[in-house]
Design a protein around this motif. Structure first.
Motif, PDB file in Angstrom:
ATOM      1  N   SER A  63       0.635  -0.841   3.427  1.00 60.75           N
ATOM      2  CA  SER A  63       0.281  -0.154   2.087  1.00 60.75           C
ATOM      3  C   SER A  63       1.375   0.573   1.656  1.00 60.75           C
ATOM      4  CB  SER A  63      -0.840   0.665   1.988  1.00 60.75           C
ATOM      5  OG  SER A  63      -0.922   1.742   2.871  1.00 60.75           O
TER       6      SER A  63
ATOM      7  N   THR B 124      -6.437  -7.241   4.664  1.00 64.81           N
ATOM      8  CA  THR B 124      -5.526  -6.714   3.742  1.00 64.81           C
ATOM      9  C   THR B 124      -5.399  -7.496   2.569  1.00 64.81           C
ATOM     10  OG1 THR B 124      -4.727  -5.970   5.904  1.00 64.81           O
ATOM     11  CG2 THR B 124      -3.313  -5.817   3.810  1.00 64.81           C
TER      12      THR B 124
ATOM     13  N   ASN C 160      -6.181  -5.752  -1.246  1.00 63.48           N
ATOM     14  CA  ASN C 160      -4.977  -5.856  -2.214  1.00 63.48           C
ATOM     15  C   ASN C 160      -5.544  -5.991  -3.542  1.00 63.48           C
ATOM     16  OD1 ASN C 160      -3.433  -4.546  -0.546  1.00 63.48           O
ATOM     17  ND2 ASN C 160      -2.230  -6.882   0.044  1.00 63.48           N
TER      18      ASN C 160
END
Lengths: 606, 176
Positions: free
Chosen positions: B146, B73, B77
């Motif tokens: 998200s 993640t 990002n």
């Protein structure tokens, strides 16, 4: 093939090759940053040391005044600068009749010069009720292995073991007055009380699992030792205890230690506390699997024998030297420059990173499987050993010491974790075979041959933990090694009939023999147990009498199982490559140093 | 549990544990970043920053789920931010390793084709596809991290996978 499968395959076949320069850059920068941060701990984690504060005269005066004021106001000044009354924390937890907690034990070694790094973890979930007792589930590397109950109402211990194996075993024992210390020892509140009774320092606040916590640290290991006992020598020790700032209840307790001279750090953690959680009576009803073998009323086994007296008597009879070889006083030949079978001896010790027992055993089995069979190279090896060491003209002592030197060389070069070590252990076996041919009646020489074979042959081969397959046993043990131990047992019986005084080594050999033939020849195994029982008063191995008697009864009833466990060791992950072997296996020095007969363990404070 | 232990040891300053985490996940993160950006130099920088930031944030870090998902993640990002900057500057991709004399990251043919195909997808679809199909994150977890509705994430995945299948059709046919 479905299109989804094809796409999945595309994703799973993605790969990238990384140039060392990339690793150097990313990992180098990361480690550099890690080091920088480790050298400057956050301000709130720096311990507030009383001694430092009291160094300044002005502070002393100010604090003295504050103490007087605090005393007048009834504030627990010495319980810390945080406003936490640590004694009140203990009072609070002692008020709960039920609670849940998790314990973890992690063993790690840092990266060592030889490239090895190990980590293993066991975990248990514990339910504790002052009314019903305790229920504990143990997990090894994430797999349930044991359920243990201490049932206060039924007055019974129940252990259901080997959930991770096809055949589970249930052991039921009475819970009596002697069991009460065990019940209390498992209570984390006892340890918390010890930490708080010690000379701890406050270490400020942190966050654990989203909770704001406040902690103390203890650096003196002796505070945690049981009454009248000392902690074993340690190279490092720390203990930390954290409570929830809001509820003032324990959240996390840890003890981290390194035994003297050990490369292994052991960390024990108690966390996930749920204080006062309702625990139903049904939780403390053991669920015994349908295929489980039940063994009742084993009592406390050898522990019921007065340890010190029995051990000392036995030690006197056995010279207290469980591993003294009959050849230790002889000089060993230098075999360091010896090259055999054309194998390159300059190959460095394997740089393998192994993470746990499974990987170690799997790698060991894979290495040995790649070696050529002993019988295939035996003739060539004999020629080379004759040409280089003149083995045909050596006497028994010279052959045995050559075998010991070759075994030492084998272990130095990586043992069963290397592809290049087999010529040495095969050569050791070969010279021991020649020695055995020359002195078949000498059990000490036979021991050397057994040791050389056991050095590279494991009892059973690696299988995944949850494999339903039966153990893949090594036929060498049931054949060749059992035959060698049988020879020794027959010689032992003959000597006993002539008034011979048995020794510890006879005990070890006979137990090995019984273990090796308990499946193929239970009557012989029972006979060995009976002989050891009969010899107990003379030999002094009273410590093991209960075990011997139970083993003999089980074998006579046609049951299988372990015979007598007579060697214990400190659990040490980096020694995993020496398992699974016979209990008599001696291995290299680093392994021997961690092994001791059970009856002598307490003498070393283990 | 091994990851929890490694994190615990990293927090105690263990370089060995950090090296183990790096060794364990570096390829996954690099592949993710390459597939998202089709730019090996940027992928290397992103994974570099992910690991350095991870080391910097360790003191307050508590692992509540999977370490791999966490690192994936973080990588996604950072790749998203990089993509935004790249779009704003509107500059061509000039620093790919293919143009450099010595490659520091060498992707296999599968990855090259996938990255090229992915580039034709909207970035949001790429991200969901890679995190789910390659990273193993559930669509619900992707939605949570998200901050998007689960239905949006699911439709991005659905559209993305259909388009990718179409783009890789030749390869799929060849496989079948």
């Amino acid at each position: 093939m479905k299109p989804e499968d094809t796409l999945n395959r595309v994703f799973h076949e993605l790969d990238v090759r990384v140039e060392p320069r990339v690793d150097q850059r990313i990992l180098g920068d990361t480690l550099h940053r890690l080091k920088e941060l480790a050298e400057t701990p956050p301000a709130d984690l720096r311990p507030m040391r009383w001694r430092t504060i009291m160094k300044y005269p002005v502070t002393k005066l100010a604090i003295a005044a504050a103490i007087i004021a605090a005393a007048l106001l009834g504030i627990h000044f010495f319980s810390g600068t945080s406003g936490t009354s640590w004694a009140a924390v203990l009072d609070k937890v002692n008020g709960f009749d039920t609670f849940f907690f998790r314990t973890r034990e992690v063993e790690t070694t840092g990266p060592r010069p030889d490239g090895f790094e190990f980590a293993t973890e066991s975990e248990s979930k514990n339910y504790r009720s002052e009314t019903y007792g305790t229920f504990c589930e143990n997990y090894k590397n994430g797999v349930l292995s044991v359920r243990h109950y201490m049932l206060l109402q039924e007055g019974q211990h129940v252990s259901i073991t080997s959930y991770d194996r096809p055949h589970t075993l249930c052991i039921r024992m009475p819970f009596n007055d002697r069991s009460i210390p065990d019940f209390h020892n498992g209570d984390p509140r006892r340890m918390i009380a010890k930490i708080l009774a010690g000379d701890y320092v406050e270490i400020g606040e942190d966050t654990i699992e989203g909770k704001r916590v406040r902690g103390v640290e203890l650096r003196d290991p002796n505070v945690l030792a049981d009454e009248g006992k000392a902690m074993p020598p340690l190279d490092d020790f720390s203990s930390r205890f954290w409570i929830d700032v809001q509820t003032q209840l324990p959240v996390w307790t840890e003890i981290s230690l390194v035994r003297k001279g050990s490369a292994v750090r052991t960390t024990m953690i108690w966390d996930e506390f749920e204080w006062g959680v309702p625990l139903e009576a049904s939780l403390f009803k053991p669920e015994i699997p349908a295929n489980c073998e039940i063994i009742d009323d084993l009592g406390h086994g050898p522990d019921s024998t007065p340890k010190t007296d029995a051990a000392e008597t036995f030690a006197q009879h056995t010279q207290a030297e469980p591993f003294l070889s009959d050849f230790d006083h002889l000089p060993l030949p230098d075999v360091s420059g010896l090259t055999l079978l054309g194998v390159d001896t300059s190959v460095p010790k394997p740089q393998v990173r192994l993470l746990g027992p499974d990987e170690i055993r799997r790698t060991q089995d894979a290495c040995v499987a790649k070696w050529p069979p002993y019988e295939q190279v035996q003739a060539q090896l004999r020629q080379e050993l004759q040409a280089k060491l003149g083995i045909d003209t050596k006497d028994v002592n010279e052959l045995v010491t050559t075998g010991i030197a070759l075994r030492n060389r084998f272990w130095e070069m990586g043992g069963t974790l290397s592809d290049a070590t087999y010529p040495y252990i095969y050569a050791a076996r070969l010279v021991d075979e020649i020695a055995h041919e020359k002195a078949p009646d000498n059990p000490a020489v036979t021991d050397q041959l057994v040791e050389s074979i056991v050095a590279y042959e494991v009892l059973y081969y690696w299988q995944p933990q949850q494999s339903a397959e039966p153990l893949k046993r090594n036929p060498t043990y049931l054949g060749l090694i059992a035959d060698l131990r049988r020879q020794q047992f027959e010689q032992f019986k003959a000597k006993v009939s002539q008034g011979y005084m048995p020794t510890w080594k006879d005990f070890v050999r006979a137990c090995d023999f019984a273990y090796l033939c308990m499946r193929t020849d239970p009557p012989s195994a029972a006979e060995a147990m009976r002989l050891l029982i009969d010899l107990t008063p003379k030999a002094g191995w009273t410590f093991y009498l209960d075990d011997l008697t139970k083993a003999e009864q089980r074998l006579s009833n046609g049951e299988r199982g372990y015979i007598v466990t007579f060697i214990g060791g400190i659990g040490d992950i980096h020694l995993e490559q020496y398992a699974p072997r016979l209990e008599s296996f001696q291995g290299p020095r680093e392994y021997r140093e961690h092994r001791l007969p059970r009856h002598l363990r307490h003498l070393k404070g283990w | 549990m091994e990851d929890r232990l490694l994190v615990l040891r990293c927090k105690r300053g263990s370089a060995g544990a950090m090296a183990r985490i790096y060794e364990k996940y570096r390829k996954d993160l690099l592949i993710l970043a390459i597939a998202l950006l089709n730019d090996k130099a940027a992928a290397e920088d992103i994974v570099h920053d992910v690991f350095v930031s991870f080391a910097e944030g360790l003191s307050g870090f508590r692992l509540t789920g999977s370490l791999k998902s966490y690192l994936m993640t973080c990588t996604a990002n950072r790749a998203r931010n990089h993509n935004k900057v790249r779009q704003r500057s509107d500059s061509p991709q000039e620093a790919t390793f293919e143009e450099q004399p010595v490659e520091r990251l060498v992707s296999n043919e599968r990855l090259q084709r996938l990255a090229a195909a992915m580039e034709q997808l909207p970035y949001e679809q790429r991200e969901v596809l890679m995190l789910h199909s390659y990273g193993g994150l559930t669509l619900r977890a992707i939605a949570k991290t998200s901050g998007l509705p689960a239905n949006t994430v699911m439709s991005r995945y659905r559209y993305g996978i259909d388009k990718l299948r179409h783009l890789l059709n030749g390869e799929c046919d060849h496989e079948t």
